[in-house]
Design an enzyme around this catalytic site. Structure first.
Site: not given
Ligand SMILES: *Cc1c(COP(=O)(O)O)cnc(C)c1O
Length: 363
Positions: A198, A174, A104
């Site tokens: 998540k 993030d 990511w």
């Molecule tokens: C799942 C995830 C993403 C991507 O998320 P989307 O909503 O599918 O764009 C980005 N960063 C992390 C840490 C993730 O777990």
């Protein structure tokens, strides 16, 4: 299994939600608190909805102890859109430093290249992202507008337990897969974002927490209105129709977290849950964790048997035992158990019991 005959869902996302939250959503589905309609059917400009979104924000602020000079935004577009919005909104000098500790962060790093001079100041790619590099004295660019991290690496199961030394530069995180799993000091960050699918709610909502001085009136003309944080901040996340139902569910989860005792209590619960699994992995003759101990995540736990065949068999048999979504990400292989806030301790115990049985049958 619970009274609804539900499986234990170890998916990395969309992921398990608290049963109480689903029950409340069910009870309020047709007629939300005597409003005569479902939250899905409600105008986002109505008084009833205004109360829902304002309460959600207030509860989140309380849970995370968010200072008043930070805005909370409920947006759309997934974490992926933040990979673009962050550089579009935050690059002033046109320079940013990224710490690449997984898939990511790498995608965010690649996306940001479109907008400026983006440096990779640290990475753990040499060992397939199985650890968090030492970030105490990085070569931070003199004119960096921000330093970027992915705090919990959902795919690889690593987590920053110490934040990088940004040498005074703005930290962007993030937090998608560790959001609300433990207390954080928001003042350490300029911007935090998290896709809620998540650890918080249904896919479609993106939470951004941004320090007010990072909101700008002088973005380039080409910046789409919808990608301008300030537009959303000025309109309290109601510039256009927000993901209204998803925000309502997030609000229910915030209430649930408050009832659970808040984030320090969640941290203890999460540590206990993860310990059950990690302790087993550390003593197992068949299974082993894939991550350096000091970098382990409390949320995502990847492990392997060492044999692709046995991994496959394990995934198949665990599914039949009501333990689903244990297949590792395609880039790591093996297994991964995501044990977010809403995964009950009984689920982790059931997994470990199953692993013990599998071990005795296959060793
Ligand atoms: C799942 C995830 C993403 C991507 O998320 P989307 O909503 O599918 O764009 C980005 N960063 C992390 C840490 C993730 O777990």
């Amino acid at each position: 299994m619970d009274k609804y005959n539900r499986v234990y869902n170890f998916s990395a996302g969309p992921a398990v939600l608290p049963i109480e939250v689903l029950e409340t959503a069910r009870d309020e589905m047709l007629n939300y608190q005597n409003s005569g309609l479902s939250v899905m059917e409600m105008s986002h400009r109505s008084k009833t909805y205004d109360e829902i979104i304002k309460t959600a924000e207030a509860d989140l602020r309380e849970l995370m102890n968010i200072p008043s000079n930070y805005k909370v935004l409920f947006l759309q577009g997934g974490a992926h859109l933040q990979f673009s919005m962050v550089p579009i909104n935050l690059l002033k000098n046109g320079v940013a430093d990224y710490i690449v500790t997984g898939q990511w962060a790498k995608k965010a790093y690649q996306e940001a290249q479109k907008y400026g001079k983006i440096n990779k100041v640290a990475t753990s790619e040499d060992k397939n992202f199985s650890y968090i590099p030492d970030c105490s004295n990085l070569d931070i660019s003199e004119n960096a507008d921000y330093v970027y991290i992915c705090e919990n690496n959902t795919i690889y199961g690593t987590k920053f337990h110490t934040l990088p030394n940004t040498k005074g530069k703005t930290l962007v995180s993030d937090m998608s897969s560790c959001f609300l799993s433990e207390p954080v000091d928001v003042t350490q960050y300029g911007l935090i974002f998290a896709g809620v699918q998540k650890n918080v709610g249904p896919a479609g909502v993106q939470i951004v927490i941004i320090r007010e001085d990072l909101l700008r009136d002088d973005l380039p003309d080409w910046c789409p209105t919808m990608l301008n944080y300030k537009i959303h901040a000025d309109n309290n996340s109601l510039y256009n129709t927000p993901p209204a139902y998803g925000i309502y569910i997030c609000g229910l989860v915030f209430k649930w977290l408050k009832k659970m005792g808040g984030l320090s209590e969640m941290k203890k619960i999460n540590e206990n849950k993860a310990k059950i699994l990690y302790d087993f992995l550390d003593n197992s003759k068949l299974f082993k964790g894939t991550v350096e101990k000091s970098s382990r995540s409390l949320m995502n736990v990847p492990f392997v048997t060492g044999s692709d065949e046995l991994d496959k068999k394990f995934i198949e048999e665990s599914k039949n035992a009501g333990l689903i979504q244990l297949k590792g990400h395609r880039t790591v292989g093996g297994m991964r158990a995501s044990i977010y806030n809403a995964m009950p301790i009984e689920g982790v115990s059931a997994l470990v019991q199953f692993m013990k049985k599998f071990e005795s049958e296959n060793l």
